[in-house]
Design a protein around this motif. Structure first.
Motif, short mmCIF file in Angstrom:
data_model
loop_
_atom_site.label_atom_id
_atom_site.label_comp_id
_atom_site.label_asym_id
_atom_site.label_seq_id
_atom_site.Cartn_x
_atom_site.Cartn_y
_atom_site.Cartn_z
N THR A 3 0.88 -1.16 -0.07
CA THR A 3 0.05 -0.04 0.23
C THR A 3 1.09 1.38 0.14
OG1 THR A 3 -1.82 1.21 1.08
CG2 THR A 3 -0.10 0.00 2.47
N GLY A 4 0.46 2.23 -0.55
CA GLY A 4 1.04 3.20 -0.86
C GLY A 4 0.44 4.67 -0.83
N SER A 5 0.86 5.85 -0.32
CA SER A 5 0.20 7.25 -0.47
C SER A 5 1.15 8.32 -0.95
CB SER A 5 -0.69 7.29 0.74
OG SER A 5 -1.31 8.78 0.95
N ARG A 6 0.62 9.12 -1.74
CA ARG A 6 1.45 10.30 -1.94
C ARG A 6 0.99 11.52 -1.11
NH1 ARG A 6 5.31 10.03 -5.61
NH2 ARG A 6 5.27 8.37 -7.43
N VAL A 7 2.00 12.01 -0.25
CA VAL A 7 1.42 13.06 0.80
C VAL A 7 1.43 14.37 -0.17
CG1 VAL A 7 1.77 14.12 3.04
CG2 VAL A 7 2.24 11.55 2.66
N PRO A 8 2.52 15.03 -0.19
CA PRO A 8 2.93 16.15 -1.29
C PRO A 8 3.14 15.31 -2.68
CG PRO A 8 4.30 16.69 0.82
CD PRO A 8 3.53 15.11 0.89
N LYS A 9 3.53 16.15 -3.58
CA LYS A 9 3.82 15.54 -4.77
C LYS A 9 5.23 14.73 -4.60
CE LYS A 9 1.64 18.04 -8.46
NZ LYS A 9 2.10 19.08 -9.53
N ASN A 10 6.33 15.27 -4.03
CA ASN A 10 7.61 14.74 -4.16
C ASN A 10 7.74 13.64 -2.86
OD1 ASN A 10 7.44 16.70 -2.06
ND2 ASN A 10 9.41 17.41 -2.59
N LEU A 11 6.68 13.47 -2.09
CA LEU A 11 6.96 12.36 -0.93
C LEU A 11 6.10 11.10 -1.16
CD1 LEU A 11 7.19 14.68 2.09
CD2 LEU A 11 9.06 13.12 1.06
N LYS A 12 6.56 10.16 -1.03
CA LYS A 12 5.66 8.88 -1.00
C LYS A 12 5.88 8.03 0.21
CE LYS A 12 4.63 4.67 -3.67
NZ LYS A 12 4.85 3.94 -4.79
N LEU A 13 4.97 7.70 0.80
CA LEU A 13 4.52 6.86 2.14
C LEU A 13 4.21 5.58 1.67
CD1 LEU A 13 5.27 6.62 5.27
CD2 LEU A 13 2.80 7.28 5.63
N GLY A 14 4.92 4.22 1.93
CA GLY A 14 4.53 3.20 1.50
C GLY A 14 4.58 1.87 2.68
N ALA A 15 4.00 0.93 2.74
CA ALA A 15 4.14 -0.26 3.34
C ALA A 15 3.85 -1.20 2.92
CB ALA A 15 2.91 0.04 4.80
N ASN A 16 4.75 -2.29 3.30
CA ASN A 16 4.55 -3.71 2.86
C ASN A 16 4.50 -4.60 3.86
OD1 ASN A 16 5.24 -2.72 0.20
ND2 ASN A 16 7.22 -3.23 0.56
N VAL A 17 3.50 -5.52 3.85
CA VAL A 17 3.34 -6.79 5.05
C VAL A 17 3.74 -8.08 4.27
CG1 VAL A 17 1.63 -7.55 6.51
CG2 VAL A 17 1.50 -5.21 6.22
N PHE A 18 4.39 -8.68 4.77
CA PHE A 18 4.61 -10.23 4.13
C PHE A 18 4.20 -11.08 5.19
CE2 PHE A 18 8.19 -7.19 3.12
CZ PHE A 18 8.13 -7.33 1.98
N ASN A 19 3.27 -12.26 4.87
CA ASN A 19 2.85 -13.14 5.52
C ASN A 19 2.62 -14.43 4.82
OD1 ASN A 19 1.32 -14.42 7.60
ND2 ASN A 19 -0.68 -13.37 7.46
N ALA A 20 3.95 -15.05 4.88
CA ALA A 20 3.79 -16.31 4.25
C ALA A 20 3.44 -17.46 4.90
CB ALA A 20 5.07 -16.55 3.72
N HIS A 21 2.33 -18.42 4.29
CA HIS A 21 1.98 -19.69 5.12
C HIS A 21 2.73 -20.92 4.73
CE1 HIS A 21 -1.21 -17.34 6.95
NE2 HIS A 21 -1.23 -16.79 6.13
N ALA A 22 3.89 -20.81 4.28
CA ALA A 22 4.72 -21.95 3.76
C ALA A 22 5.51 -22.63 4.88
CB ALA A 22 5.63 -21.40 2.58
N GLN A 23 5.91 -23.76 4.78
CA GLN A 23 6.75 -24.31 5.95
C GLN A 23 8.05 -24.64 5.23
OE1 GLN A 23 3.66 -26.34 5.29
NE2 GLN A 23 2.70 -25.00 6.92
N ALA A 24 9.21 -24.14 6.01
CA ALA A 24 10.69 -24.59 5.75
C ALA A 24 10.88 -25.89 5.79
CB ALA A 24 11.42 -23.68 6.40
N ALA A 25 10.54 -26.60 6.51
CA ALA A 25 10.37 -28.04 6.73
C ALA A 25 9.44 -28.85 7.27
CB ALA A 25 12.11 -28.23 7.69
N GLN A 26 9.04 -29.93 6.85
CA GLN A 26 7.86 -30.66 7.31
C GLN A 26 8.41 -32.07 7.49
OE1 GLN A 26 4.35 -30.47 5.36
NE2 GLN A 26 3.33 -31.97 6.94
#
Length: 61
Positions: A3-26
């Motif tokens: 997700t992201g948003s431009r506050v003024p024209k030259n600034l951008k605020l962004g966020a990334n959320v990582f939520n993997a449901h995979a297993q490294a080993a089983q």
């Protein structure tokens, strides 16, 4: 999720959320729930990564 948003024209605020449901080993594992109970076998999993987030503030010129 990104997700992201431009506050003024030259600034951008962004966020990334990582939520993997995979297993490294089983693997199969025998375990006991209590000391007196019979051994049970089942699949045991180790998660790949925990939930993490990254926040960014980008300035353009």
């Amino acid at each position: 999720m990104n997700t992201g948003s431009r506050v003024p024209k030259n600034l951008k605020l962004g966020a990334n959320v990582f939520n993997a449901h995979a297993q490294a080993a089983q693997y199969a594992y025998n375990y006991r729930l209590t000391l007196g109970s019979a051994a049970q076998s089942g699949a045991t999993c180790h998660s790949l990564e925990p939930v993490s987030a990254r926040f960014a503030l980008t300035a353009g010129f």
